[in-house]
Design an enzyme around this catalytic site. Structure first.
Site, mmCIF file in Angstrom:
data_model
loop_
_atom_site.group_PDB
_atom_site.id
_atom_site.type_symbol
_atom_site.label_atom_id
_atom_site.label_comp_id
_atom_site.label_asym_id
_atom_site.label_seq_id
_atom_site.Cartn_x
_atom_site.Cartn_y
_atom_site.Cartn_z
ATOM 1 N N THR A 37 0.847 -1.203 0.000
ATOM 2 C CA THR A 37 0.000 0.000 0.000
ATOM 3 C C THR A 37 0.874 1.242 0.000
ATOM 4 O O THR A 37 2.018 1.230 0.452
ATOM 5 C CB THR A 37 -0.907 0.094 1.258
ATOM 6 O OG1 THR A 37 -0.086 0.101 2.430
ATOM 7 C CG2 THR A 37 -1.899 -1.037 1.325
ATOM 8 N N ALA A 42 3.336 6.871 4.388
ATOM 9 C CA ALA A 42 4.241 5.723 4.324
ATOM 10 C C ALA A 42 3.898 4.777 3.183
ATOM 11 O O ALA A 42 2.755 4.709 2.731
ATOM 12 C CB ALA A 42 4.197 4.961 5.656
ATOM 13 N N LYS A 59 7.782 -0.739 6.483
ATOM 14 C CA LYS A 59 7.079 0.538 6.403
ATOM 15 C C LYS A 59 8.110 1.612 6.177
ATOM 16 O O LYS A 59 8.970 1.855 7.026
ATOM 17 C CB LYS A 59 6.305 0.780 7.695
ATOM 18 C CG LYS A 59 5.216 1.817 7.574
ATOM 19 C CD LYS A 59 4.379 1.816 8.830
ATOM 20 C CE LYS A 59 2.985 2.325 8.575
ATOM 21 N NZ LYS A 59 2.148 2.199 9.782
ATOM 22 N N ASP A 167 -6.291 4.860 15.175
ATOM 23 C CA ASP A 167 -6.760 4.686 13.785
ATOM 24 C C ASP A 167 -7.329 3.277 13.621
ATOM 25 O O ASP A 167 -6.923 2.526 12.736
ATOM 26 C CB ASP A 167 -5.586 4.922 12.818
ATOM 27 C CG ASP A 167 -6.022 4.939 11.353
ATOM 28 O OD1 ASP A 167 -7.209 5.188 11.080
ATOM 29 O OD2 ASP A 167 -5.160 4.701 10.478
HETATM 30 N N1 LIG Z 1 2.975 -6.897 9.426
HETATM 31 C C1 LIG Z 1 2.177 -6.974 8.358
HETATM 32 N N2 LIG Z 1 1.892 -8.170 7.806
HETATM 33 C C2 LIG Z 1 1.101 -8.257 6.726
HETATM 34 N N3 LIG Z 1 0.529 -7.210 6.119
HETATM 35 C C3 LIG Z 1 0.756 -5.982 6.620
HETATM 36 C C4 LIG Z 1 1.585 -5.795 7.767
HETATM 37 N N4 LIG Z 1 1.649 -4.472 8.026
HETATM 38 C C5 LIG Z 1 0.891 -3.871 7.096
HETATM 39 N N5 LIG Z 1 0.341 -4.762 6.239
HETATM 40 C C6 LIG Z 1 -0.545 -4.467 5.101
HETATM 41 O O1 LIG Z 1 -0.274 -3.167 4.633
HETATM 42 C C7 LIG Z 1 -1.390 -2.289 4.839
HETATM 43 C C8 LIG Z 1 -0.903 -0.907 5.266
HETATM 44 O O2 LIG Z 1 -0.099 -1.012 6.429
HETATM 45 P P1 LIG Z 1 -0.311 -0.032 7.645
HETATM 46 O O3 LIG Z 1 0.690 -0.355 8.694
HETATM 47 O O4 LIG Z 1 -1.754 -0.065 8.046
HETATM 48 O O5 LIG Z 1 0.082 1.375 7.002
HETATM 49 P P2 LIG Z 1 -0.747 2.714 6.728
HETATM 50 O O6 LIG Z 1 -0.299 3.654 7.783
HETATM 51 O O7 LIG Z 1 -0.334 3.126 5.358
HETATM 52 O O8 LIG Z 1 -2.221 2.386 6.841
HETATM 53 C C9 LIG Z 1 -2.263 -2.996 5.877
HETATM 54 O O9 LIG Z 1 -3.632 -2.649 5.779
HETATM 55 C C10 LIG Z 1 -2.012 -4.468 5.542
HETATM 56 O O10 LIG Z 1 -2.814 -4.863 4.438
HETATM 57 MG MG LIG Z 2 -3.321 1.219 8.100
#
Ligand SMILES: Nc1ncnc2c1ncn2[C@@H]1O[C@H](COP(=O)(O)OP(=O)(O)O)[C@@H](O)[C@H]1O
Ligand SMILES: [Mg+2]
Length: 271
Positions: A37, A42, A59, A167
């Site tokens: 994403t 990020a 990230k 969030d």
């Molecule tokens: N540790 C993880 N394992 C698997 N998928 C992850 C993980 N961290 C994030 N993701 C995937 O990436 C997406 C975005 O990560 P997130 O930490 O929520 O960042 P943002 O701040 O951009 O929302 C999540 O909704 C999930 O689908």
């Molecule tokens: Mg998120």
């Protein structure tokens, strides 16, 4: 610049950047990070850390050219450290969250354990696809309610240890299935809803013992359920029921949620 790799990979800092072409022959194959994403702050990649068999979620917070460099560096460092600290704290308390693998706030990244599952949002979307199939609904309704109860318990446990997420949405809650068939299959009927609920994305989390903050957390989740899954409104009460049972003090937060809702409604009436 390696002409075979997608352009975005080159924005990643070492050690996640692809191997320079000159060394490519002498080093083992380097899998290309997969962009999952791209948010405002990020980028999240699926890649590996230290060994090619250790998957991680990376990230990456690139430098923001519209911010003053000193301020930008300070914000990035603050956010990465805050998220890492909360993750470590949650794990220590036994809450299911990704393990922290490494971080470099100057380069702007945080690497955490890859959760081999899907977001609750993806599960609910699939469920709602299957909702016109009466058999699917009947079969899965009970499992889905159990999943909602586990969501309520996890959020309750998080609040119990004094963490407010900031969030809470169905994209920041994941299900790590017990048996690993889930990820590849897209057919709803093949879903296995057993497994652990894993809370992710603690970028906006704070330590708080205030009922108000916890109630707002629940309100944000309720709104997320309502707006992204309007047909699933019968599910959220189960989240709240399980939350109420999850720890001492949860009932007070639920009471507070009623006030937060009222304020939310008044605000939306005023426009
Ligand atoms: N540790 C993880 N394992 C698997 N998928 C992850 C993980 N961290 C994030 N993701 C995937 O990436 C997406 C975005 O990560 P997130 O930490 O929520 O960042 P943002 O701040 O951009 O929302 C999540 O909704 C999930 O689908
Ligand atoms: Mg998120």
């Amino acid at each position: 610049m390696a002409s075979t790799a997608p352009a975005f990979v080159h924005t990643l800092p070492a050690p996640f950047a692809p191997v320079p072409l000159a060394d490519a022959d002498s080093l083992p194959p380097h899998p290309v990070p997969e962009l999952i994403t791209q948010g405002a702050e990020a980028l999240v990649y699926r890649t590996h850390f230290l060994t090619t068999s250790t998957l991680c979620a990376l990230k990456y917070r690139p430098k923001k050219s519209y911010r003053h460099p000193t301020l930008d560096a300070r914000l990035t460092k603050g956010r990465i450290l805050a998220e890492a600290r909360v993750l470590v704290r949650c794990r220590k308390e036994g809450l299911a969250v990704p393990a922290v693998m490494g971080a470099d706030w100057e380069a702007g990244w945080l690497a955490t354990e890859w959760i081999d599952g899907q977001t609750i949002r993806a599960y609910l979307d699939d469920y709602l696809h299957g909702i016109d199939d009466a058999n699917v609904v009947a079969e899965q309704q009970e499992e889905l309610m159990e999943l909602m109860a586990r969501v309520g318990e996890s959020v309750g446990k998080m609040h119990e240890i004094g963490i407010v997420h900031g969030d809470l949405t169905t994209s920041n809650l994941m299900l790590r299935p017990k048996n690993k068939s889930g990820r590849e299959s897209s057919a709803y009927t093949n879903r296995d809803l057993e497994g652990d609920v894993v809370i992710i994305d603690f970028g906006l989390a704070v330590q708080s013992i205030q009922d108000e903050d916890k109630a707002v957390d629940l309100y944000v989740l309720e709104r997320a359920f309502g707006s992204t899954h309007p047909q699933a409104e019968n599910l959220f009460p189960e989240v709240l029921r399980a939350y109420g049972e999850s720890h001492k003090g949860a009932k007070v937060v639920l009471k507070r949620l009623e006030d937060v809702r009222l304020r939310g409604r008044k605000k939306s009436m005023l426009g």
